[in-house]
Each structure stands twice: as structure tokens, then as C-alpha cells.
Design a protein around this motif. Structure first.
Motif, PDB file in Angstrom:
ATOM      1  N   LEU A   1      23.906 -35.189 -55.391  1.00  0.00           N
ATOM      2  CA  LEU A   1      22.952 -34.713 -54.387  1.00  0.00           C
ATOM      3  C   LEU A   1      23.222 -35.452 -53.082  1.00  0.00           C
ATOM      4  N   TRP A   2      23.281 -34.706 -51.991  1.00  0.00           N
ATOM      5  CA  TRP A   2      23.570 -35.326 -50.688  1.00  0.00           C
ATOM      6  C   TRP A   2      22.553 -34.896 -49.645  1.00  0.00           C
ATOM      7  N   GLN A   3      22.207 -35.850 -48.796  1.00  0.00           N
ATOM      8  CA  GLN A   3      21.480 -35.519 -47.566  1.00  0.00           C
ATOM      9  C   GLN A   3      22.542 -35.200 -46.526  1.00  0.00           C
ATOM     10  N   ILE A   4      22.243 -34.286 -45.655  1.00  0.00           N
ATOM     11  CA  ILE A   4      23.296 -33.783 -44.777  1.00  0.00           C
ATOM     12  C   ILE A   4      23.300 -34.438 -43.412  1.00  0.00           C
ATOM     13  N   HIS A   5      24.497 -34.702 -42.929  1.00  0.00           N
ATOM     14  CA  HIS A   5      24.669 -35.073 -41.530  1.00  0.00           C
ATOM     15  C   HIS A   5      25.740 -34.141 -40.962  1.00  0.00           C
ATOM     16  N   ALA A   6      25.360 -33.234 -40.086  1.00  0.00           N
ATOM     17  CA  ALA A   6      26.210 -32.124 -39.647  1.00  0.00           C
ATOM     18  C   ALA A   6      26.837 -31.493 -40.889  1.00  0.00           C
ATOM     19  N   SER A   7      28.090 -31.075 -40.851  1.00  0.00           N
ATOM     20  CA  SER A   7      28.632 -30.526 -42.091  1.00  0.00           C
ATOM     21  C   SER A   7      29.591 -31.535 -42.713  1.00  0.00           C
ATOM     22  N   LYS A   8      29.602 -32.748 -42.165  1.00  0.00           N
ATOM     23  CA  LYS A   8      30.410 -33.803 -42.791  1.00  0.00           C
ATOM     24  C   LYS A   8      29.478 -34.591 -43.690  1.00  0.00           C
ATOM     25  N   LYS A   9      30.031 -35.116 -44.784  1.00  0.00           N
ATOM     26  CA  LYS A   9      29.168 -35.896 -45.650  1.00  0.00           C
ATOM     27  C   LYS A   9      29.009 -37.300 -45.069  1.00  0.00           C
ATOM     28  N   ASP A  10      27.764 -37.683 -44.883  1.00  0.00           N
ATOM     29  CA  ASP A  10      27.461 -39.014 -44.387  1.00  0.00           C
ATOM     30  C   ASP A  10      27.662 -39.974 -45.560  1.00  0.00           C
ATOM     31  N   ARG A  11      28.291 -41.132 -45.299  1.00  0.00           N
ATOM     32  CA  ARG A  11      28.550 -42.045 -46.404  1.00  0.00           C
ATOM     33  C   ARG A  11      27.272 -42.536 -47.080  1.00  0.00           C
ATOM     34  N   ASP A  12      26.190 -42.635 -46.288  1.00  0.00           N
ATOM     35  CA  ASP A  12      24.941 -43.131 -46.859  1.00  0.00           C
ATOM     36  C   ASP A  12      24.070 -41.992 -47.372  1.00  0.00           C
ATOM     37  N   GLY A  13      24.618 -40.792 -47.402  1.00  0.00           N
ATOM     38  CA  GLY A  13      23.765 -39.633 -47.634  1.00  0.00           C
ATOM     39  C   GLY A  13      23.452 -39.308 -49.083  1.00  0.00           C
ATOM     40  N   GLN A  14      24.127 -39.960 -50.045  1.00  0.00           N
ATOM     41  CA  GLN A  14      23.888 -39.558 -51.431  1.00  0.00           C
ATOM     42  C   GLN A  14      22.513 -40.054 -51.881  1.00  0.00           C
ATOM     43  N   THR A  15      21.833 -39.249 -52.683  1.00  0.00           N
ATOM     44  CA  THR A  15      20.457 -39.572 -53.044  1.00  0.00           C
ATOM     45  C   THR A  15      20.152 -39.142 -54.486  1.00  0.00           C
ATOM     46  N   ASP A  16      19.107 -39.731 -55.106  1.00  0.00           N
ATOM     47  CA  ASP A  16      18.748 -39.408 -56.496  1.00  0.00           C
ATOM     48  C   ASP A  16      17.902 -38.150 -56.599  1.00  0.00           C
ATOM     49  N   THR A  17      17.004 -38.002 -55.635  1.00  0.00           N
ATOM     50  CA  THR A  17      16.011 -36.924 -55.735  1.00  0.00           C
ATOM     51  C   THR A  17      15.794 -36.296 -54.367  1.00  0.00           C
ATOM     52  N   VAL A  18      15.657 -34.995 -54.350  1.00  0.00           N
ATOM     53  CA  VAL A  18      15.143 -34.350 -53.133  1.00  0.00           C
ATOM     54  C   VAL A  18      13.892 -33.586 -53.538  1.00  0.00           C
ATOM     55  N   THR A  19      13.036 -33.359 -52.555  1.00  0.00           N
ATOM     56  CA  THR A  19      11.732 -32.795 -52.895  1.00  0.00           C
ATOM     57  C   THR A  19      11.440 -31.527 -52.104  1.00  0.00           C
ATOM     58  N   THR A  20      10.300 -30.928 -52.414  1.00  0.00           N
ATOM     59  CA  THR A  20       9.834 -29.723 -51.738  1.00  0.00           C
ATOM     60  C   THR A  20      10.014 -29.825 -50.224  1.00  0.00           C
ATOM     61  N   GLY A  21      10.600 -28.811 -49.660  1.00  0.00           N
ATOM     62  CA  GLY A  21      10.763 -28.777 -48.207  1.00  0.00           C
ATOM     63  C   GLY A  21      12.094 -29.305 -47.739  1.00  0.00           C
TER      64      GLY A  21
END
Ligand code: GDP
Length: 419
Positions: free
Chosen positions: A358-378
Motif C-alpha cells: 500500500l502506498w501513499q502517492i506523491h505525484a505519480s512517482k512513488k515517494d520513498r516514505d509513502g508506504q503504509t499499513d492501512t488506508v481509510t475511508t476517503g
């Protein structure tokens, strides 16, 4: 850290090509501190235009998602293309966003493509705020853009920020700042800091009458929305700032009005108030109506999901980007939570899919700090692992299934051909 869903804004910037979407986006990223220099469309150095073909042509073809924070709000910004050939891309973004900033050029005003995107936003019931950009251009005309939005788009523009002057530095009364009609303040933006430093002052006498006139119009709109405000005005009492903001927010969410901001994205003037307006007036995912779908095993049974993390998970795949390390599936989460190393069900393909990363997005490049365990509603996130789902498919809880309406690209192309 868990984020407050009330503070999330999933927004898109929509406009006619050349009105300044990319420049507004770049300026927002710079002012939020997300970027340390301002990318320039004309220099091919923007973040959202990161496709080589886009840079070459100087237009935004593929939508990309960027994230920034502003005054406690987490903004997911979907940059949408404005070129007529890419209307399907705009359509797909409108499906997954909660609110939009519509950018007009103060010089060109309402253009053909602005009408198309405005109608699309109407179809998806997307609340919007307006930014009249390029106030520094020769021939900029704030009033004429306002006058056009009603008759040509069926909108109800309500200015909350007024330009101080208009046009380039060599004219007699050049554009140099804005007047905040809600808070009764004048703002000047320091060009040396690319708009980062803002000075707030009382409204000078020379603009007082003009500001009072526009403020009266603003209060008229507020009174139509809020009876309590109306009662205060009838008694000649002041309407508190919070009440004005709450009423404008209500009217925007109900789509009866569109608050209007103005500025010059190129010079960093007026963009900070716009960014605050996104938080103040556009909906959070919790403000949006529940999503409707069907039970994939019993298709005549309709189901809905509230925008609530406690509901079973459901989301929509709105974009897939091929990548060597595993295709990037962009998903908008409508209900529940999505966890890394879990499985989801794709009713459209009748397949279970892996959520390997699971990744949080920074533009369409993957941000190195962007990986995450959970994402939620919205949330808008990127998942690596699915293999079967295609753009427009639903992904949902493996037990509690729901199938949302798909994104109909063919219809869009067809309706464009008919128009
Ligand atoms: P988009 O096609 O809507 O993404 O528009 P761009 O952001 O690519 O901007 C189109 C052109 O207008 C570029 O040359 C920008 O430098 C220019 N531009 C954008 N905003 C402003 C502004 O506020 N003032 C002036 N003078 N030019 C602007």
C-alpha cells in the motif's frame, strides 16, 4: 498516525487548457512546503506533468495525484487534463473526487472547454469553488468572468476575494493583492518570496466603498442559505465570521453557490486564500452521500456504503499505471479500511486480489516514505498486488461484497461525438 477524515479533501482542478491548472498546482505544492522550488510549465519542470510527452507538449495529458498539507488539512489533489481529447480522463477523476477548483483565465474568461468540464462536474454533483487566474495579464477582467458564469454555465458565483487592481505592472492600477470579503482584510503577497510572505492589513479607505458593495452581495447569498444570518441582517446586527463561513460552506456543498477567489498563480498572488478555501468550503469524504451499488451475487439487490471506516471496505480502481515492480492500482476508498498484506474481492472479475503493498502517492512517482499499513475511508492510495481488476472496477471486502457502477468511458466518447 491515523488521520482525521474530516480533514481530508479529495479535489481536482478543472479548467480549459491554458487557464493555469498546472501552474496553480505547482504553486499550491510550493506554498504548502511540499516543494522547495516552483516548477514552471514553460521550463518543463513541473511535478504533475511528469510524463515526457506531457513536458514536451506542455499540457497535462494523464492525471496524477499529489498530496499536500495546508492548515491541518490533508489534500489529495488529482490534476486533471483540460484538453478536449482527454475528456474521459477528466470524467474518471470527477468520479473519485469530492470537490473541485475550477480555474478560469481572467483574460479569456469562460471558454468552450470550461463549459464541458462544468457540465461534467454537474453530472457527478461535484461541489466547486472558482479561481480566476491570470489577474496580472493585460486585459484581465474579473467582473466579466463573474458575469459569464451564470448565463453560460448556470452557476451562482459568489466572490469571497476581490482583486486589488488588475493587469500587469505597467498599467495605472495593476493587480497587486486581494481583499478578503469574509474577514474584511486586505492581503499583499510578497513577490520576492514567490507569494510565501503575506501581509494582512485593514482595508484602505480608497477600496472601502467597493469592498462594502461586494460584501453586501456576499451577505445576500449568505442570508439565502442561513436564516439566522438573515435575522441578524434584518436587525442591522453584524454577522459573525464563523456564521458567514459556515453558510458559504453549506451553500457550496449543496451546490447552490460557488465561492470565487482570484489571483495570479504565476506570481503567487491569491493562491494561499484559495488553499484555505479548499479546507473551508469543499467537502470532506464524510460530507459526501453514501455510495450506491448492487450485490454481485443478486444483482437486483441494491446496496449502499456510508463513508465510515467501520463499514465493510469498498473502493474503486480509477487508474492503473504499469510498472516493472508490479502494476500500480490507484484506488479511491469509499468505506472501511484497506490493509497491507490483505485480500480484497473484485466482483467485476469474480477474483480475489492481493494487497501486497500500500502506498501513499506523491505525484505519480512513488515517494520513498509513502508506504503504509492501512488506508481509510476517503483516502486515495496506490496498491501493488492486484492482477485481474481493470480501470473502473470495484474492490471490496471478501465477505461483504458490493459492486459499484463502473466508469463508462464509451458513453463519454459517444456523448462527445453527439455534442
Ligand atoms: P494548464 O494548461 O491549464 O495546465 O495551464 P498552465 O499551468 O500550463 O499555464 C498555461 C500558460 O499560462 C503558461 O505559459 C503559464 O506560465 C501561464 N500562466 C499560468 N498562470 C498564470 C498567471 O497567473 N499569470 C500569467 N501571466 N501567466 C500564467
Amino acid at each position: 498516525m491515523a488521520q482525521d477524515i474530516n480533514q481530508i479533501r479529495n479535489i481536482g482542478i478543472i479548467a480549459h487548457i491554458d487557464a493555469g491548472k498546472t501552474t496553480v498546482t505547482e504553486r499550491m505544492l510550493y506554498l504548502s512546503g511540499e516543494k522547495h522550488r516552483v516548477g514552471r510549465v514553460d521550463h518543463g519542470t513541473t511535478d504533475t506533468d511528469d510524463d515526457p510527452e506531457e513536458q514536451e507538449r506542455g499540457i497535462t495529458i494523464f492525471s496524477a495525484c499529489v498530496k499536500y498539507q495546508w492548515k491541518g488539512f490533508n489534500i489529495n489533489l488529482l490534476d486533471t487534463p483540460g484538453h478536449v481529447d482527454f475528456t474521459a480522463e477528466v470524467e474518471r477523476c470527477l468520479r473519485v473526487l469530492d470537490g473541485a477548483v475550477v480555474v478560469f483565465s481572467a483574460r479569456e474568461g469562460v471558454e468552450a472547454q470550461s463549459e464541458t468540464v462544468w457540465r461534467q462536474a454537474d453530472r457527478y454533483e461535484v461541489p466547486r469553488i472558482v479561481f480566476i487566474n491570470k489577474m496580472d495579464r493585460e486585459g484581465a477582467d474579473f467582473q466579466s468572468v463573474i458575469d459569464d458564469i451564470g448565463p453560460r454555465l448556470g452557476g451562482r458565483p459568489v466572490p469571497v476575494e476581490l482583486p486589488v487592481g488588475q493587469g500587469p505592472p505597467h498599467v495605472a492600477d495593476p493587480f497587486r493583492g486581494t481583499i478578503d470579503l469574509v474577514r474584511n482584510k486586505m492581503r499583499q503577497f510578497d513577490p520576492e518570496t514567490e507569494g510565501k510572505n503575506v501581509t494582512e492589513t485593514e482595508i484602505p479607505d480608497e477600496f472601502a466603498d467597493d469592498a462594502a458593495l461586494w460584501r453586501e452581495q456576499l451577505l445576500e447569498a449568505v442570508c439565502e442559505i442561513d436564516e439566522e444570518a438573515m435575522a441578524l441582517v434584518m436587525e442591522d446586527k453584524p454577522v459573525p465570521e464563523e456564521m458567514v463561513i459556515a453558510a458559504i460552506r453549506k451553500g457550496t456543498l449543496e451546490r447552490t453557490i460557488q465561492p470565487v477567489f482570484c489571483g495570479s498563480a504565476l506570481h503567487g498572488i491569491g493562491v494561499q486564500p484559495l488553499m484555505s478555501g479548499v479546507g473551508d468550503y469543499l467537502p470532506s469524504p464524510l460530507d459526501r452521500p453514501p455510495v450506491q451499488g448492487v450485490d454481485p451475487k443478486k444483482r437486483d439487490k441494491t446496496l449502499s456504503r456510508q463513508p465510515d471506516p467501520k463499514e465493510p471496505f469498498c473502493g474503486l480502481v480509477f487508474k492503473i499505471l504499469p510498472a516493472k515492480t508490479g502494476d500500480n492500482y490507484w484506488i479511491r476508498v469509499y468505506s472501511g479500511e484497506l490493509k497491507q498484506n490483505s485480500r480484497v474481492y473484485c466482483p467485476n472479475r469474480d477474483k480475489k486480489e492481493n494487497v501486497a503493498q500500500l502506498w501513499q502517492i506523491h505525484a505519480s512517482k512513488k515517494d520513498r516514505d509513502g508506504q503504509t499499513d492501512t488506508v481509510t475511508t476517503g483516502d486515495i492510495c496506490c496498491v501493488i498486488g492486484p492482477r485481474f481488476a481493470i480501470t473502473g472496477d470495484t474492490v471490496c471486502d471478501v465477505k461483504e461484497n458490493i459492486e459499484l457502477p463502473s466508469i463508462k468511458f464509451a458513453d463519454t466518447v459517444l456523448s462527445m461525438a453527439i455534442e
